[in-house]
Design a protein around this motif. Structure first.
Motif, PDB file in Angstrom:
ATOM      1  N   LEU A  46      33.772  29.288  40.994  1.00 56.81           N
ATOM      2  CA  LEU A  46      34.127  28.395  42.094  1.00 56.81           C
ATOM      3  C   LEU A  46      33.988  26.920  41.751  1.00 56.81           C
ATOM      4  O   LEU A  46      34.155  26.061  42.625  1.00 56.81           O
ATOM      5  CB  LEU A  46      33.273  28.738  43.324  1.00 56.81           C
ATOM      6  CG  LEU A  46      33.538  30.133  43.914  1.00 56.81           C
ATOM      7  CD1 LEU A  46      32.591  30.408  45.071  1.00 56.81           C
ATOM      8  CD2 LEU A  46      34.984  30.263  44.355  1.00 56.81           C
ATOM      9  N   ALA A  47      33.704  26.598  40.481  1.00 55.47           N
ATOM     10  CA  ALA A  47      33.725  25.196  40.067  1.00 55.47           C
ATOM     11  C   ALA A  47      35.146  24.634  40.128  1.00 55.47           C
ATOM     12  O   ALA A  47      35.330  23.421  40.252  1.00 55.47           O
ATOM     13  CB  ALA A  47      33.166  25.052  38.651  1.00 55.47           C
ATOM     14  N   GLU A  79      39.195  34.220  43.803  1.00 56.91           N
ATOM     15  CA  GLU A  79      37.948  34.378  43.057  1.00 56.91           C
ATOM     16  C   GLU A  79      38.127  35.321  41.870  1.00 56.91           C
ATOM     17  O   GLU A  79      37.513  35.120  40.826  1.00 56.91           O
ATOM     18  CB  GLU A  79      36.815  34.854  43.964  1.00 56.91           C
ATOM     19  CG  GLU A  79      35.470  34.739  43.295  1.00 56.91           C
ATOM     20  CD  GLU A  79      34.296  34.638  44.239  1.00 56.91           C
ATOM     21  OE1 GLU A  79      33.168  34.650  43.720  1.00 56.91           O
ATOM     22  OE2 GLU A  79      34.495  34.559  45.470  1.00 56.91           O
ATOM     23  N   SER A  80      38.968  36.329  41.993  1.00 57.32           N
ATOM     24  CA  SER A  80      39.215  37.192  40.836  1.00 57.32           C
ATOM     25  C   SER A  80      39.827  36.368  39.698  1.00 57.32           C
ATOM     26  O   SER A  80      39.439  36.518  38.527  1.00 57.32           O
ATOM     27  CB  SER A  80      40.130  38.363  41.216  1.00 57.32           C
ATOM     28  OG  SER A  80      41.448  37.943  41.509  1.00 57.32           O
ATOM     29  N   TYR A  81      40.764  35.498  40.025  1.00 56.06           N
ATOM     30  CA  TYR A  81      41.396  34.648  39.019  1.00 56.06           C
ATOM     31  C   TYR A  81      40.395  33.667  38.402  1.00 56.06           C
ATOM     32  O   TYR A  81      40.330  33.497  37.175  1.00 56.06           O
ATOM     33  CB  TYR A  81      42.565  33.896  39.647  1.00 56.06           C
ATOM     34  CG  TYR A  81      43.141  32.796  38.793  1.00 56.06           C
ATOM     35  CD1 TYR A  81      43.660  33.068  37.529  1.00 56.06           C
ATOM     36  CD2 TYR A  81      43.177  31.476  39.257  1.00 56.06           C
ATOM     37  CE1 TYR A  81      44.196  32.048  36.745  1.00 56.06           C
ATOM     38  CE2 TYR A  81      43.714  30.462  38.480  1.00 56.06           C
ATOM     39  CZ  TYR A  81      44.215  30.748  37.229  1.00 56.06           C
ATOM     40  OH  TYR A  81      44.738  29.747  36.452  1.00 56.06           O
ATOM     41  N   LEU A  82      39.582  33.037  39.237  1.00 57.76           N
ATOM     42  CA  LEU A  82      38.618  32.058  38.745  1.00 57.76           C
ATOM     43  C   LEU A  82      37.553  32.715  37.868  1.00 57.76           C
ATOM     44  O   LEU A  82      37.063  32.109  36.910  1.00 57.76           O
ATOM     45  CB  LEU A  82      37.974  31.321  39.918  1.00 57.76           C
ATOM     46  CG  LEU A  82      38.938  30.518  40.793  1.00 57.76           C
ATOM     47  CD1 LEU A  82      38.186  29.789  41.903  1.00 57.76           C
ATOM     48  CD2 LEU A  82      39.746  29.534  39.964  1.00 57.76           C
ATOM     49  N   LYS A  83      37.198  33.963  38.180  1.00 59.32           N
ATOM     50  CA  LYS A  83      36.283  34.688  37.294  1.00 59.32           C
ATOM     51  C   LYS A  83      36.968  34.994  35.969  1.00 59.32           C
ATOM     52  O   LYS A  83      36.351  34.923  34.900  1.00 59.32           O
ATOM     53  CB  LYS A  83      35.832  35.994  37.951  1.00 59.32           C
ATOM     54  CG  LYS A  83      34.845  35.807  39.092  1.00 59.32           C
ATOM     55  CD  LYS A  83      34.462  37.158  39.666  1.00 59.32           C
ATOM     56  CE  LYS A  83      33.427  37.010  40.760  1.00 59.32           C
ATOM     57  NZ  LYS A  83      33.060  38.321  41.354  1.00 59.32           N
ATOM     58  N   GLY A  84      38.243  35.344  36.043  1.00 55.12           N
ATOM     59  CA  GLY A  84      38.973  35.663  34.826  1.00 55.12           C
ATOM     60  C   GLY A  84      39.063  34.486  33.873  1.00 55.12           C
ATOM     61  O   GLY A  84      38.886  34.639  32.659  1.00 55.12           O
ATOM     62  N   ILE A  85      39.347  33.292  34.393  1.00 57.87           N
ATOM     63  CA  ILE A  85      39.472  32.129  33.515  1.00 57.87           C
ATOM     64  C   ILE A  85      38.119  31.550  33.151  1.00 57.87           C
ATOM     65  O   ILE A  85      38.027  30.723  32.236  1.00 57.87           O
ATOM     66  CB  ILE A  85      40.368  31.036  34.139  1.00 57.87           C
ATOM     67  CG1 ILE A  85      39.751  30.472  35.429  1.00 57.87           C
ATOM     68  CG2 ILE A  85      41.766  31.576  34.385  1.00 57.87           C
ATOM     69  CD1 ILE A  85      40.562  29.327  36.026  1.00 57.87           C
TER      70      ILE A  85
END
Length: 241
Positions: free
Chosen positions: A196-197, A186-192
């Motif tokens: 969570l899509a 989730e940290s990575y997905l927030k960064g990019i």
């Protein structure tokens, strides 16, 4: 760059005057704050009326549970204080906007500062909040270690290798392993900017004590968290903004 390093966030005092903060010299090193709504909540409540904007106040008022409202206020007041200290402006004057959503193009994508000089991310779980600022894209996540039955229900959404890693662990260790993988992802997905899509099954970041791999252009670090929680930060390191 030490990709296995853990970070220890700073715990600020919101009710004390803030000095101007400088980001670390290494652009790939984030500035991390940890806040606790029990410890910081009273100070955040006192600051909220003068610091939060109209939309933040509306969102705070919409929470039904007092504990959720208090954590939201603590996290968002803390974020504005942190950003204001880095930008050299009053917390209420921090210029924020949202990028277009990467999934639908709507105006509810990743929050950013208007001039793009500082990137930031925010996460909260229970009474705890984790904040990050960096000169490059950054994402943070903090998670409570789930109950065993909840970890079992959700394990199937992870990368196949992570599912196998968890299956090889003693049953008592699986919830913490699951939480580590989830917080890193989730940290990575927030960064990019996808959140969570993007499917959690696409990236193998590992369930063990340290991240086993890193997405191209990014580094994932675990972050110290209180007992019963895990946290992670993702930092872009390929020079992109």
């Amino acid at each position: 760059m030490n990709r296995t390093a853990r970070y220890a966030p700073v715990t600020p005092a919101l009710d004390e005057p803030m000095k101007r903060l400088e980001l670390p010299v290494n652009p790939g090193t984030p500035l991390l704050w940890a806040l606790d709504a029990v410890r910081h909540g009273d100070a955040a409540e006192r600051l909220a009326a003068a610091v939060l904007d109209a939309e933040e106040k509306r969102r705070a008022a919409a929470f039904r549970r007092e504990t959720d409202r208090r954590c939201y206020i603590t996290a968002h007041v803390g974020l504005r204080v942190l950003l204001g200290s880095c930008l050299g402006v009053r917390p209420a004057d921090v210029p924020l906007r949202r990028e277009p959503c990467m999934s639908c193009g709507g105006p509810h994508g990743r929050p950013v500062t208007r001039d793009g000089r500082i990137h930031f991310s925010l996460s909260h779980s229970g009474d705890l909040a984790l904040l990050a600022c960096a000169a490059v894209r950054v994402g943070v996540d903090i998670e409570a270690v789930p109950r065993p039955e909840h970890a079992r229900e959700l394990t199937g959404v992870l990368h196949p290798t992570e599912i196998a890693e968890l299956a090889a662990l003693p049953e008592a260790e699986r919830p913490a392993g699951f939480a580590r993988a989830w917080s890193r992802k989730e940290s990575y997905l927030k960064g990019i900017g996808t959140g969570l899509a993007r499917s959690l099954s696409l990236d193998h970041l590992g369930t063990g004590p340290v991240p086993l791999s890193h997405p191209v252009g990014w580094t994932i670090h675990d972050v110290d968290a209180p007992e019963g929680f895990v946290a992670a930060v993702a930092v872009r390191h390929d020079g992109g903004s």
